[in-house]
Write an enzyme that holds these catalytic residues in place. Sequence first.
Site, mmCIF file in Angstrom:
data_model
loop_
_atom_site.group_PDB
_atom_site.id
_atom_site.type_symbol
_atom_site.label_atom_id
_atom_site.label_comp_id
_atom_site.label_asym_id
_atom_site.label_seq_id
_atom_site.Cartn_x
_atom_site.Cartn_y
_atom_site.Cartn_z
ATOM 1 N N TYR A 90 76.450 34.996 -27.804
ATOM 2 C CA TYR A 90 77.205 36.160 -27.351
ATOM 3 C C TYR A 90 76.320 37.381 -27.131
ATOM 4 O O TYR A 90 76.662 38.260 -26.353
ATOM 5 C CB TYR A 90 78.287 36.539 -28.369
ATOM 6 C CG TYR A 90 79.610 35.848 -28.163
ATOM 7 C CD1 TYR A 90 79.686 34.464 -28.145
ATOM 8 C CD2 TYR A 90 80.780 36.579 -27.994
ATOM 9 C CE1 TYR A 90 80.902 33.824 -27.981
ATOM 10 C CE2 TYR A 90 81.996 35.943 -27.825
ATOM 11 C CZ TYR A 90 82.057 34.565 -27.821
ATOM 12 O OH TYR A 90 83.258 33.945 -27.649
ATOM 13 N N LYS A 112 73.953 22.200 -34.034
ATOM 14 C CA LYS A 112 73.605 21.189 -33.026
ATOM 15 C C LYS A 112 72.118 20.875 -33.215
ATOM 16 O O LYS A 112 71.276 21.078 -32.318
ATOM 17 C CB LYS A 112 73.932 21.730 -31.623
ATOM 18 C CG LYS A 112 73.774 20.722 -30.490
ATOM 19 C CD LYS A 112 74.806 19.591 -30.504
ATOM 20 C CE LYS A 112 74.496 18.574 -29.405
ATOM 21 N NZ LYS A 112 75.361 17.374 -29.479
ATOM 22 N N ASP A 161 79.706 18.602 -32.149
ATOM 23 C CA ASP A 161 80.593 17.697 -31.402
ATOM 24 C C ASP A 161 81.387 16.806 -32.351
ATOM 25 O O ASP A 161 82.594 16.610 -32.175
ATOM 26 C CB ASP A 161 79.813 16.887 -30.349
ATOM 27 C CG ASP A 161 78.525 16.276 -30.872
ATOM 28 O OD1 ASP A 161 78.140 16.557 -32.028
ATOM 29 O OD2 ASP A 161 77.889 15.510 -30.118
ATOM 30 N N ASP A 170 84.007 30.105 -32.066
ATOM 31 C CA ASP A 170 85.037 30.520 -31.108
ATOM 32 C C ASP A 170 85.810 29.292 -30.626
ATOM 33 O O ASP A 170 87.040 29.259 -30.634
ATOM 34 C CB ASP A 170 84.370 31.232 -29.923
ATOM 35 C CG ASP A 170 85.376 31.694 -28.885
ATOM 36 O OD1 ASP A 170 86.428 32.225 -29.282
ATOM 37 O OD2 ASP A 170 85.109 31.512 -27.674
ATOM 38 N N ASP A 176 89.927 27.795 -31.833
ATOM 39 C CA ASP A 176 91.055 27.552 -30.913
ATOM 40 C C ASP A 176 91.549 26.114 -31.096
ATOM 41 O O ASP A 176 92.747 25.841 -31.091
ATOM 42 C CB ASP A 176 90.644 27.754 -29.447
ATOM 43 C CG ASP A 176 90.864 29.197 -28.966
ATOM 44 O OD1 ASP A 176 90.812 30.104 -29.810
ATOM 45 O OD2 ASP A 176 91.092 29.393 -27.748
#
Length: 393
Positions: free
Chosen positions: A148, A198, A230, A254, A258
């Site tokens: 970000y 990751k 993942d 983020d 969701d």
Amino acid sequence: MKNVGLEVEPLIAVLSGDGIGPEVVEQGLRVLEAVGDRFGWRYRSETGIIGGAAIDACGSALPDEALRLARRADAIYFGAVGGPKWDDSRAAVRPEQGILKLRKTLDLYANLRPVRVFPALLSQSVLKEEIVRGTDMIVVRELTGGLYFGKPSRRWETSRGWRAVDTLAYSEPEIERVLRAGFELARGRRKKLTSVDKANVLTTGRFWREVATRVGQDYPDVELQHILVDAAAMYLMRRPSSFDVIVTENVFGDILTDEAAVLAGSMGMLPSASLGAAKNRAGGVRGLYEPIHGTALYTPEVVGTGRANPIAAILSAALMLRHSFALPEAAAAVETAVEAVLDEGYRTPDVAGAAGAGAGAEAVAIRIVTTAEIGRLVAERVAQIRITEPAAA
Ligand code: IPM
Ligand code: MG
């Protein structure tokens, strides 16, 4: 619990923003008022503009005045920003810059996103009840670094067409402090921390894992587990109740939260607290509290119709009481009141699916009510809550 003796009443900066922001924040404020009455807690609030509304008014998504208000405040209560009106991908000024700048300027690096499934809403998830039952986790999203905010971040024209770049960068202290926030939380809970990265592909991922392992040595009582992002996305759907505290990079957090909202039945259920290291004058941490749903959850046609779910905003106010005002009993009272209202069958349309009142409980009649009605009911339950006086010393 009373703070009547305080010289200055604590200040809440109210930045309700765009879309459904103002209407859900209004219900949260109503609940805070009930808390004030019930618990003899005094506070002041001041409002400011942010996001698209601020762009329209003065050309900036975070006017200086709003930033000054946020800096003066002991806690910030934020609604949502953005909407189709300001959705120009080439615009230099965007509503989202308002919230991003607030998070960054106030150094609110730890974004706590609790994901809890209320028993009354078990049947509202698209997942099977036996999968979501017992889900109770906190995702700690790193909020002021990573993709970000990394530089360079820009687009430019070359002889072979346009190019664009964003940068994923972290320093060791940035990773360490958010992990410490996670470990401290885990200590007060089920003592499990899942660090999501990751590491099989990204250099920052391997670095993140190394730092997590080192910091973990200071918390031998907390079980540390590393999962690739993942796989984490899959396990969130397959065995959500196995997670306690998850700590992860800004973008990963983020996206995963969701996804996690599917567990709770609706995005309209998930609150958040963004905390930094700065203490406030009210015995807590200066923090920003906001529903995770943003304006995207509801199309502009829903704004003002009373169909928005204010529970995420109300639960965010509960987090404010807990973290910024050191009022755990008041926070718990709000959470209990929300649970009671849901148990009684009151719902906004997003969580009023056909499946009924939920497993186990006696079937309760589902009553679809407005945003304001949920706020009123929760405030009413808060007003009735029994306060247990601490035993005399
Ligand atoms: C969130 C939102 C924000 C984010 C947007 C509105 C900038 O999606 O809080 O999750 O990406 O952080
Ligand atoms: Mg988001």
